[in-house]
Design an enzyme around this catalytic site. Sequence first.
Site, PDB file in Angstrom:
ATOM      1  N   SER A  78       0.805  -1.135   0.021  1.00  0.00           N
ATOM      2  CA  SER A  78      -0.095   0.219   0.047  1.00  0.00           C
ATOM      3  C   SER A  78       0.873   1.142   0.238  1.00  0.00           C
ATOM      4  O   SER A  78       1.996   1.220   0.406  1.00  0.00           O
ATOM      5  CB  SER A  78      -0.966  -0.127   1.401  1.00  0.00           C
ATOM      6  OG  SER A  78      -1.557   1.286   1.459  1.00  0.00           O
ATOM      7  N   TYR A 116      -1.980   0.399  10.113  1.00  0.00           N
ATOM      8  CA  TYR A 116      -2.288  -0.116   9.101  1.00  0.00           C
ATOM      9  C   TYR A 116      -0.983  -0.180   8.185  1.00  0.00           C
ATOM     10  O   TYR A 116      -0.473  -1.216   7.516  1.00  0.00           O
ATOM     11  CB  TYR A 116      -3.496   0.306   8.322  1.00  0.00           C
ATOM     12  CG  TYR A 116      -3.644   0.036   7.039  1.00  0.00           C
ATOM     13  CD1 TYR A 116      -4.124  -1.165   6.676  1.00  0.00           C
ATOM     14  CD2 TYR A 116      -3.361   0.803   5.624  1.00  0.00           C
ATOM     15  CE1 TYR A 116      -4.382  -1.863   5.254  1.00  0.00           C
ATOM     16  CE2 TYR A 116      -3.512   0.466   4.581  1.00  0.00           C
ATOM     17  CZ  TYR A 116      -3.987  -0.874   4.054  1.00  0.00           C
ATOM     18  OH  TYR A 116      -3.769  -1.168   2.872  1.00  0.00           O
ATOM     19  N   LYS A 176     -18.163  -1.339   1.331  1.00  0.00           N
ATOM     20  CA  LYS A 176     -17.276  -0.916   2.409  1.00  0.00           C
ATOM     21  C   LYS A 176     -17.571   0.195   3.195  1.00  0.00           C
ATOM     22  O   LYS A 176     -16.673   0.635   4.225  1.00  0.00           O
ATOM     23  CB  LYS A 176     -15.859  -0.533   1.657  1.00  0.00           C
ATOM     24  CG  LYS A 176     -15.196  -1.820   1.180  1.00  0.00           C
ATOM     25  CD  LYS A 176     -13.846  -1.377   0.395  1.00  0.00           C
ATOM     26  CE  LYS A 176     -12.702  -1.109   1.474  1.00  0.00           C
ATOM     27  NZ  LYS A 176     -11.361  -0.963   0.546  1.00  0.00           N
TER      28      LYS A 176
HETATM   29  N1  LIG Z   1      -8.736  -0.219  -1.620  1.00  0.00           N
HETATM   30  C1  LIG Z   1      -7.540   0.462  -1.733  1.00  0.00           C
HETATM   31  O1  LIG Z   1      -7.780   1.757  -1.979  1.00  0.00           O
HETATM   32  C2  LIG Z   1      -6.346  -0.028  -1.233  1.00  0.00           C
HETATM   33  C3  LIG Z   1      -5.067   0.553  -1.154  1.00  0.00           C
HETATM   34  C4  LIG Z   1      -3.723   0.122  -0.901  1.00  0.00           C
HETATM   35  C5  LIG Z   1      -3.820  -1.207  -0.676  1.00  0.00           C
HETATM   36  N2  LIG Z   1      -4.953  -1.888  -0.572  1.00  0.00           N
HETATM   37  C6  LIG Z   1      -4.760  -3.481  -0.044  1.00  0.00           C
HETATM   38  O2  LIG Z   1      -5.447  -4.234  -1.005  1.00  0.00           O
HETATM   39  C7  LIG Z   1      -6.134  -5.511  -0.620  1.00  0.00           C
HETATM   40  C8  LIG Z   1      -7.519  -5.417  -0.824  1.00  0.00           C
HETATM   41  O3  LIG Z   1      -8.180  -4.452  -0.318  1.00  0.00           O
HETATM   42  P1  LIG Z   1      -9.617  -4.127  -0.620  1.00  0.00           P
HETATM   43  O4  LIG Z   1      -9.827  -2.720  -0.913  1.00  0.00           O
HETATM   44  O5  LIG Z   1     -10.132  -4.995  -1.603  1.00  0.00           O
HETATM   45  O6  LIG Z   1     -10.207  -4.164   0.824  1.00  0.00           O
HETATM   46  P2  LIG Z   1     -11.370  -5.391   1.284  1.00  0.00           P
HETATM   47  O7  LIG Z   1     -11.672  -4.858   2.965  1.00  0.00           O
HETATM   48  O8  LIG Z   1     -12.673  -5.165   0.487  1.00  0.00           O
HETATM   49  O9  LIG Z   1     -10.721  -6.828   1.285  1.00  0.00           O
HETATM   50  C9  LIG Z   1     -10.193  -7.435   2.109  1.00  0.00           C
HETATM   51  C10 LIG Z   1     -10.519  -8.870   2.221  1.00  0.00           C
HETATM   52  O10 LIG Z   1      -9.796  -9.519   3.109  1.00  0.00           O
HETATM   53  C11 LIG Z   1     -10.773 -10.275   4.029  1.00  0.00           C
HETATM   54  N3  LIG Z   1     -10.094 -10.666   5.405  1.00  0.00           N
HETATM   55  C12 LIG Z   1      -9.717  -9.642   6.444  1.00  0.00           C
HETATM   56  N4  LIG Z   1      -9.031 -10.466   7.301  1.00  0.00           N
HETATM   57  C13 LIG Z   1      -8.938 -11.848   6.832  1.00  0.00           C
HETATM   58  C14 LIG Z   1      -8.474 -12.944   7.526  1.00  0.00           C
HETATM   59  N5  LIG Z   1      -7.763 -12.823   8.624  1.00  0.00           N
HETATM   60  N6  LIG Z   1      -8.406 -13.907   6.901  1.00  0.00           N
HETATM   61  C15 LIG Z   1      -9.005 -14.249   5.724  1.00  0.00           C
HETATM   62  N7  LIG Z   1      -9.631 -13.028   5.032  1.00  0.00           N
HETATM   63  C16 LIG Z   1      -9.632 -11.796   5.781  1.00  0.00           C
HETATM   64  C17 LIG Z   1     -11.972  -9.421   4.216  1.00  0.00           C
HETATM   65  O11 LIG Z   1     -13.071 -10.103   4.445  1.00  0.00           O
HETATM   66  C18 LIG Z   1     -12.227  -8.858   2.755  1.00  0.00           C
HETATM   67  O12 LIG Z   1     -12.652  -9.775   1.921  1.00  0.00           O
HETATM   68  C19 LIG Z   1      -5.550  -5.259   0.899  1.00  0.00           C
HETATM   69  O13 LIG Z   1      -4.672  -5.948   1.250  1.00  0.00           O
HETATM   70  C20 LIG Z   1      -5.555  -3.811   1.172  1.00  0.00           C
HETATM   71  O14 LIG Z   1      -4.597  -3.505   2.278  1.00  0.00           O
HETATM   72  C21 LIG Z   1      -6.157  -1.515  -0.835  1.00  0.00           C
END
Ligand SMILES: NC(=O)c1ccc[n+]([C@@H]2O[C@H](COP(=O)([O-])OP(=O)(O)OC[C@H]3O[C@@H](n4cnc5c(N)ncnc54)[C@H](O)[C@@H]3O)[C@@H](O)[C@H]2O)c1
Length: 307
Positions: free
Chosen positions: A112, A135, A174
């Site tokens: 990230s 985070y 979300k």
């Molecule tokens: N959306 C953004 O802007 C963004 C930016 C930078 C990084 N990210 C990274 O991208 C990835 C996906 O993010 P997203 O936006 O889709 O978020 P999201 O919250 O929609 O997806 C995360 C998923 O991980 C699952 N999860 C959480 N804890 C868990 C566990 N212990 N075991 C199994 N599953 C688990 C959740 O249920 C969810 O489905 C993440 O790693 C996030 O840190 C996202």
Amino acid sequence: MKFLVTGGAGFIGSNLTLHLEKEGHGVTVLDDFSSGQENNLKGFKGEVIRADIATFNLSSKFKKLDAIFHEAAITDTTITDEKKMFHTNVDGFQNVLDLASRIHAKVVYASSAAVYGKGPSPMKESQKSAPTNCYGASKAKMDEIAQEAMKGGKISSIIGLRYFNVFGPREEYKGSAASMIYQLAQQMKGGRRPRVFKYGEQRRDFVYVKDVMLANLLAFQSGKSGIANIGTGRATSFNEVIETLNRALGFSYGPDYFDNPYSFYQEHTEADLSFAKQLLGYHPHYTTQEGIKDYLGHPSAAHSKSR
Ligand SMILES: NC(=O)c1ccc[n+]([C@@H]2O[C@H](COP(=O)([O-])OP(=O)(O)OC[C@H]3O[C@@H](n4cnc5c(N)ncnc54)[C@H](O)[C@@H]3O)[C@@H](O)[C@H]2O)c1
């Protein structure tokens, strides 16, 4: 090909899962549904394992995979329980790396832009990480572990993708953790002026989820190792986002400015994409403005009008 997508019920993971399945690959999803949703996987025919990535015995389940796309994480940046955050994000990642080294699978994982904190922008992978919340610290730790594993050489390919601010279909559930683009569009569709911190000139590199998927595919195909930024390469202000939304939705709302209560707020994020181009051949297909237009034409955007 056979793939595991962790966090596959989440925003980015579900877009990736459905795309990979459509391309004819065998995909298994592992998700604990703590922030993900079954609705995101409507139409998905593969296996869904409901489990915690930090504790699940992956080796007893998986004997052969071409790659693991690791998206599972606590993504709520306001959580301050460091133990919980590190258990899921860091221990979960270690579990994925252990499996990958045992069964010789490639790893593509979500890092990230939060690792840069308030560091200089455009942000380069070579600059010092300076996370401002737990985070961001967990993602910086993941990158450290990945770099060690790359040196160890037991996994043929590990790519970390430092996503900037991702937006697009399937982020709807979300709520307050969804992108600013989603929040502002919702307010306007609900007949309200879009609320942003004074005076809307904070800038973000808002990247469309289709480009994030592209980056994941390129990362898998590259067979290389490294950590690269994934954004558009241009920062867009909240005022500019509001202008684009007004044009796309046929509104003329002025921003409703209010004081920013957060001291750790990133004022400006912008991805330097030189290394992503060199490592992966990544060139975004969408500007933020083009991504917003595509997003608003998606059926989920129409659905969210009625929420
Ligand atoms: N959306 C953004 O802007 C963004 C930016 C930078 C990084 N990210 C990274 O991208 C990835 C996906 O993010 P997203 O936006 O889709 O978020 P999201 O919250 O929609 O997806 C995360 C998923 O991980 C699952 N999860 C959480 N804890 C868990 C566990 N212990 N075991 C199994 N599953 C688990 C959740 O249920 C969810 O489905 C993440 O790693 C996030 O840190 C996202």
